[in-house]
Enzyme design. Structure first.
Site, short mmCIF file in Angstrom:
data_model
loop_
_atom_site.label_atom_id
_atom_site.label_comp_id
_atom_site.label_asym_id
_atom_site.label_seq_id
_atom_site.Cartn_x
_atom_site.Cartn_y
_atom_site.Cartn_z
N ASP A 90 -13.98 35.08 96.64
CA ASP A 90 -13.27 36.27 96.13
C ASP A 90 -14.17 37.11 95.22
O ASP A 90 -14.75 36.58 94.26
CB ASP A 90 -12.03 35.85 95.32
N GLY A 97 -5.41 29.12 101.78
CA GLY A 97 -5.33 27.69 102.06
C GLY A 97 -5.97 26.86 100.96
O GLY A 97 -5.36 25.91 100.44
N ALA A 98 -7.18 27.23 100.57
CA ALA A 98 -7.89 26.46 99.55
C ALA A 98 -7.19 26.54 98.21
O ALA A 98 -7.12 25.55 97.46
CB ALA A 98 -9.34 26.96 99.44
N THR A 113 9.76 34.19 97.27
CA THR A 113 9.23 34.29 95.90
C THR A 113 9.39 35.73 95.43
O THR A 113 9.17 36.68 96.18
CB THR A 113 7.76 33.82 95.82
N GLY A 140 8.19 37.08 92.27
CA GLY A 140 7.40 37.42 91.09
C GLY A 140 8.10 36.97 89.82
O GLY A 140 8.55 35.82 89.71
N GLY A 150 11.34 34.85 89.79
CA GLY A 150 11.41 33.45 90.24
C GLY A 150 11.45 33.34 91.75
O GLY A 150 10.64 33.96 92.44
N ASP A 167 -3.09 37.83 85.52
CA ASP A 167 -3.52 38.09 86.90
C ASP A 167 -2.56 37.35 87.83
O ASP A 167 -2.47 36.12 87.75
CB ASP A 167 -4.97 37.57 87.06
N ASP A 207 0.27 31.19 96.12
CA ASP A 207 -0.46 30.01 96.60
C ASP A 207 -0.14 28.79 95.73
O ASP A 207 0.08 27.69 96.24
CB ASP A 207 -1.97 30.26 96.59
P1 ATP Z 1 0.21 36.86 95.10
O1 ATP Z 1 -0.05 37.82 93.97
O2 ATP Z 1 -0.66 35.67 95.11
O3 ATP Z 1 0.27 37.55 96.45
P2 ATP Z 1 2.93 36.42 95.67
O4 ATP Z 1 3.34 37.87 95.79
O5 ATP Z 1 2.75 35.66 96.92
O6 ATP Z 1 1.66 36.28 94.77
P3 ATP Z 1 5.05 36.21 93.78
O7 ATP Z 1 6.35 36.34 94.43
O8 ATP Z 1 4.52 37.40 93.04
O9 ATP Z 1 4.01 35.64 94.82
O10 ATP Z 1 5.06 35.02 92.73
C1 ATP Z 1 5.12 33.65 93.08
C2 ATP Z 1 5.64 32.89 91.88
O11 ATP Z 1 4.74 33.10 90.76
C3 ATP Z 1 7.01 33.35 91.37
O12 ATP Z 1 8.05 32.67 92.06
C4 ATP Z 1 6.92 32.97 89.90
O13 ATP Z 1 7.18 31.60 89.73
C5 ATP Z 1 5.46 33.21 89.56
N1 ATP Z 1 5.24 34.57 89.02
C6 ATP Z 1 4.65 35.63 89.63
N2 ATP Z 1 4.63 36.72 88.84
C7 ATP Z 1 5.22 36.34 87.68
C8 ATP Z 1 5.52 36.99 86.43
N3 ATP Z 1 5.21 38.29 86.23
N4 ATP Z 1 6.14 36.28 85.47
C9 ATP Z 1 6.49 34.99 85.65
N5 ATP Z 1 6.23 34.31 86.79
C10 ATP Z 1 5.62 34.96 87.79
O1 RIB Z 2 -3.47 34.70 97.70
C1 RIB Z 2 -4.68 35.03 97.08
C2 RIB Z 2 -5.82 34.86 98.04
O2 RIB Z 2 -5.66 35.76 99.12
C3 RIB Z 2 -7.18 35.17 97.46
O3 RIB Z 2 -7.80 34.06 96.88
C4 RIB Z 2 -7.94 35.76 98.64
O4 RIB Z 2 -9.02 34.98 99.05
C5 RIB Z 2 -6.91 35.93 99.76
O5 RIB Z 2 -7.01 34.92 100.68
#
Ligand code: ATP
Ligand code: RIB
Length: 308
Positions: free
Chosen positions: A14, A43-44, A217, A219, A222, A244, A250
């Site tokens: 990344d 995956g990792a 999910t 954000g 929950g 972040d 994941d």
């Molecule tokens: P990614 O940014 O890796 O794509 P995602 O969109 O797949 O994440 P989200 O739905 O944003 O996943 O978040 C997954 C989990 O992370 C949520 O269910 C929650 O537990 C936690 N989470 C994400 N954002 C927040 C936040 N702002 N505050 C508290 N918990 C969070």
């Molecule tokens: O979900 C986050 C991941 O998506 C990053 O680590 C990036 O490598 C992409 O696979």
């Protein structure tokens, strides 16, 4: 080592670019700084979260491909250092997978992936005893869909699908026992715009007509658990100082799969996954804060599930 969780999926290097605001189509934006390369790949990241949360005896294995380059060796070594069995990580000719992650000051991101070696993971690579005997098999969509399908068909344990990215996931949705999209991925699968309410999200889940349980999910909100024969339930997240959000989903999927492999109910597994993922967003990078169970002692749970 007993094979509790086998993760079939991607390993990426990344590159994170910090920007003041995320670009719109046609925009050029200046990065504020460019970080060093860090380890990622859905995956990792998921395998790393499961192994960190489960500890040395967790029995987490990774199946995937890296390129014949230095970063590929480093990524494999980093997983092994966490206790992940990497005997299923093959080395193929060409570059390892890479991702460019554009990150704004609120911790929101845009991600571009160059698949590299991940694109060369074939059905043959996953039609193994390791996958067949796992208590839980966890897959995402950063490897070819036919390979994801082969892994799900081969599995005899709980089959968890994180349909990310969602394009191309339609063909494999019916092969999973538990599907874990985020709000955006659910909208793509349901051919709708992003749900504004929990009720809308439940309606989008129902419109998919899946036999699988679905965990959406959400954000900071929950996660929403939609199981057949039970009312949908919201597992709320606790407020945290977000650094972040990259890799939050994941972390969620890795911990969820480990807890399911340990025999927890889907709702209990989601409780642990929400808490672990919420803590994960307080660190920088896709694996900025890997979960360890002792974190939970000082992190208040909002285990007040609410019907939707
Ligand atoms: P990614 O940014 O890796 O794509 P995602 O969109 O797949 O994440 P989200 O739905 O944003 O996943 O978040 C997954 C989990 O992370 C949520 O269910 C929650 O537990 C936690 N989470 C994400 N954002 C927040 C936040 N702002 N505050 C508290 N918990 C969070
Ligand atoms: O979900 C986050 C991941 O998506 C990053 O680590 C990036 O490598 C992409 O696979």
């Amino acid at each position: 080592m007993s094979r509790q969780v086998v993760v079939v999926g991607s390993l990426n290097a990344d590159h994170v670019v910090d920007v003041q605001s995320l670009p719109l189509p046609g925009d050029t934006v200046l990065g504020r700084r460019r970080s060093e390369t860090i380890f990622g790949g859905k995956g990792a990241n998921q395998a790393a979260a499961a192994a960190s949360f489960g500890g040395p005896t967790a029995g987490v294995s990774m199946v995937g491909h890296v390129g014949d380059d230095e970063i590929g060796r480093e990524m494999t070594g980093a997983l092994a250092a966490l206790g992940v069995d990497v005997t299923g990580v093959g080395v193929v000719e060409g570059p390892s997978g890479r991702a460019t992650i554009v990150l704004d000051p609120d911790g929101q991101n845009l991600i571009l992936v160059e698949a590299g070696a991940n694109a060369l993971l074939t059905p043959r690579d996953v039609e193994t005893q390791q996958v067949a005997e796992a208590v839980a098999v966890l897959v995402q969509m950063e490897t070819p869909p036919e390979t994801v399908a082969a892994a799900l068909r081969r599995a005899s344990g709980v089959r968890v699908l994180n349909p990310a990215p969602a394009a191309g996931a339609m063909s494999v949705l019916g092969l999973a026992d538990v599907v874990v999209p985020n709000r955006t991925e659910l909208a793509i699968l349901a051919d709708a715009s992003a749900a504004r309410t929990h009720e809308e999200a439940v309606a989008q889940v129902r419109s998919l007509g899946l036999a699988a349980a679905v965990v959406v999910t959400l954000g900071a909100d929950g996660a929403l658990v939609v199981e057949h024969g039970a009312d949908p339930v919201l597992v709320p997240a606790s407020p945290v100082d977000v650094v972040d959000t990259t890799g939050a989903g994941d972390c969620f999927c890795g911990v969820l799969s480990l807890e399911l492999a340990r025999g927890r109910s889907l709702r209990n597994a989601c409780g642990a996954a929400v808490r672990a993922a919420s803590l994960s967003v307080t660190g920088a990078g896709a694996r900025g804060r890997l979960p360890v169970p002792s974190d939970f002692a000082s992190f208040p749970s909002r285990d007040r599930e609410a019907p939707c």
